[in-house]
Design a protein around this motif. Structure first.
Motif, PDB file in Angstrom:
ATOM      1  N   LEU A   1      -2.532   8.871  -2.020  1.00  0.00           N
ATOM      2  CA  LEU A   1      -2.304   7.527  -2.556  1.00  0.00           C
ATOM      3  C   LEU A   1      -3.476   6.606  -2.236  1.00  0.00           C
ATOM      4  N   GLU A   2      -3.992   6.684  -1.020  1.00  0.00           N
ATOM      5  CA  GLU A   2      -5.136   5.859  -0.653  1.00  0.00           C
ATOM      6  C   GLU A   2      -6.344   6.197  -1.519  1.00  0.00           C
ATOM      7  N   TRP A   3      -6.554   7.494  -1.754  1.00  0.00           N
ATOM      8  CA  TRP A   3      -7.673   7.918  -2.603  1.00  0.00           C
ATOM      9  C   TRP A   3      -7.484   7.440  -4.036  1.00  0.00           C
ATOM     10  N   ALA A   4      -6.264   7.556  -4.569  1.00  0.00           N
ATOM     11  CA  ALA A   4      -5.984   7.153  -5.954  1.00  0.00           C
ATOM     12  C   ALA A   4      -6.165   5.646  -6.134  1.00  0.00           C
ATOM     13  N   VAL A   5      -5.730   4.850  -5.151  1.00  0.00           N
ATOM     14  CA  VAL A   5      -5.888   3.391  -5.241  1.00  0.00           C
ATOM     15  C   VAL A   5      -7.371   3.024  -5.193  1.00  0.00           C
TER      16      VAL A   5
ATOM     17  N   ASN B   1      -9.824   4.770  -6.228  1.00  0.00           N
ATOM     18  CA  ASN B   1     -10.493   5.220  -7.471  1.00  0.00           C
ATOM     19  C   ASN B   1      -9.677   4.869  -8.707  1.00  0.00           C
ATOM     20  N   ARG B   2      -8.888   3.802  -8.638  1.00  0.00           N
ATOM     21  CA  ARG B   2      -7.956   3.467  -9.724  1.00  0.00           C
ATOM     22  C   ARG B   2      -8.658   3.289 -11.054  1.00  0.00           C
TER      23      ARG B   2
ATOM     24  N   LEU C   1      -9.953   6.493 -12.554  1.00  0.00           N
ATOM     25  CA  LEU C   1      -8.846   7.333 -13.027  1.00  0.00           C
ATOM     26  C   LEU C   1      -8.282   6.798 -14.343  1.00  0.00           C
TER      27      LEU C   1
ATOM     28  N   GLU D   1      -2.017   8.424 -10.199  1.00  0.00           N
ATOM     29  CA  GLU D   1      -1.499   7.401  -9.291  1.00  0.00           C
ATOM     30  C   GLU D   1      -0.013   7.155  -9.533  1.00  0.00           C
TER      31      GLU D   1
ATOM     32  N   LEU E   1       2.022  10.013  -8.110  1.00  0.00           N
ATOM     33  CA  LEU E   1       2.075   9.965  -6.647  1.00  0.00           C
ATOM     34  C   LEU E   1       3.109   8.948  -6.174  1.00  0.00           C
ATOM     35  N   HIS E   2       3.098   7.758  -6.808  1.00  0.00           N
ATOM     36  CA  HIS E   2       4.094   6.740  -6.472  1.00  0.00           C
ATOM     37  C   HIS E   2       5.509   7.238  -6.809  1.00  0.00           C
TER      38      HIS E   2
ATOM     39  N   HIS F   1       5.705  -1.024  -6.781  1.00  0.00           N
ATOM     40  CA  HIS F   1       4.456  -0.324  -7.099  1.00  0.00           C
ATOM     41  C   HIS F   1       4.426   0.175  -8.541  1.00  0.00           C
TER      42      HIS F   1
END
Length: 391
Positions: A173-177, A179-180, A183, A191, A194-195, A219
């Motif tokens: 989740l930290e990585w996806a946020v 690189n939002r 993505l 993302e 994952l949520h 979210h």
């Protein structure tokens, strides 16, 4: 793959005999142990001095005979297994040709530059697989120097994948946020999924996590326009939280294959951001070689039998097209309909003014007295009017 199936059948026979031998050995030894224990019990009960020495001698002789017969029987069965094991080796020799140099260029890895490329490819594969210590050892032994900027993405990717396999979503989740935007440019759903999976993990906790699940639902707001239906399903499942999601119409939310799916999606999107292929080039090349090698060996055998040695003189090109399946299609391929050859950089596809496409070699062969007649329609044209096309 008939050769693999044949060897596999022989191997299954050996494994079956090993299992049966194990059961037989266990039963025989247990029975022998019971017999010896009974004999010992009788000697203890009646006493050696009360027993008739002749009877005792016969009992001991019978016991020794039983032990000897059991050992001989197990040894004989074990020898039979050796025969089955040797059949596997013969099946491998019969179905696979260990000598592949006939279809491989002898000098393919002779140059230091190519050896360096091969080592780098293997190291990259090891990094992809998370085998970091093995990759470091190979770098030291082969002298390959991998820049830290190339190594770091693999370290992070493996760290996140390992966390996902442990069902820990926070690193991903930290990585996806972080690189939002990148993505979103890829139209990725990573993302949101994952949520969604984190929300489902909260539902697994029952009523104790109800308030936290409601708060976490905020979210979903940035994804409402694209994933409205999925969000409605997730929020509707809260109604059944008291009775358990597994007993509700929303039980499909708890399917365990979602973790494997999220790992696959993360790998795909992370590799896309890094400019890498999803699958390791080494594994793709190896799989392709496994499919192509038997065909090439058969072709070489036919060529030798028919004494057509001039048909295949260059080992850096294939004598025929080998179908590796759509999974191995990475770019468009055009084969000239006239010469039946695949086009290349030196022999590119050429578009005639009538719209038909042929290879440059075919164009040169069809040119006569400075004019070219299309092989598919009656239109005549100047060869210089043909244009090279790119797929």
């Amino acid at each position: 793959m008939e050769q693999c199936a044949c060897v596999e059948r022989e191997l299954e026979k050996v494994l079956h005999r090993f299992v049966m031998y194990g059961h037989l050995s266990e039963e025989s030894l247990d029975e022998l142990l019971r017999y010896v224990c009974e004999l010992r019990g009788q000697l203890v009960t009646f006493g050696v001095q009360d027993a008739d020495l002749s009877v005792l001698s016969q009992s001991m002789a019978q016991c020794c005979k039983n032990i000897k017969d059991t050992v001989q029987m197990l040894a004989s069965r074990h020898k039979d297994i050796h025969g089955s094991v040797s059949k596997v080796g013969k099946a491998i020799d019969r179905n696979f040709d260990a000598e592949v140099s006939a279809v491989v260029a002898e000098t393919v890895w002779e140059s230091p530059e190519r050896q360096k490329y091969l080592s780098e490819t293997i190291v990259e594969h090891l990094y992809r697989q998370g085998m970091l210590s093995v990759a470091e050892d190979l770098c030291q032994e082969s002298g390959v120097v991998i820049d830290m900027s190339l190594k770091q993405p693999f370290l992070e990717l493996n760290r996140i994948l390992e966390a996902l396999r442990m069902q820990d979503l926070r690193p991903a989740l930290e990585w996806a946020v972080a690189n939002r935007q990148r993505l979103l440019d890829l139209n990725s759903t990573l993302e949101f999924k994952l949520h969604r999976l984190y929300f489902i993990s909260l539902l697994n906790g029952g009523m104790a996590n109800q308030l936290e699940a409601l708060q976490y639902a905020r979210h979903f707001q940035p994804f409402a326009s694209q994933h409205q239906r999925d969000i409605q399903i997730l929020m509707g499942s809260l109604v059944y939280l008291r009775h358990g999601i597994e007993n509700s119409p929303y039980r499909s939310l708890l399917e365990t294959n979602q973790w494997a799916e999220i790992c696959s999606i993360f790998t795909r999107d992370a590799c896309a951001l890094l400019g890498l292929s999803v699958e390791s080039p080494l594994s793709v090349s190896f799989a392709s070689g496994c499919m192509a090698l038997p065909v090439l060996m058969n072709i070489k055998q036919v060529i030798e039998q028919r004494q057509c040695s001039g048909v295949w003189t260059h080992k850096d090109e294939l004598p025929i097209e080998i179908d590796l399946g759509k999974k191995c299609w990475y770019h468009s391929v055009f084969a000239c309909p006239i010469l039946r050859q695949q086009t290349s950089e030196s022999n590119p596809p050429m578009k005639l003014i009538c719209g038909h496409v042929i290879s440059r070699d075919a164009l040169n062969k069809l040119t006569n007295a400075g004019k070219l007649k299309c092989p598919y329609c009656p239109m005549e044209q100047d060869p210089s009017d043909a244009k090279q096309i790119f797929f």
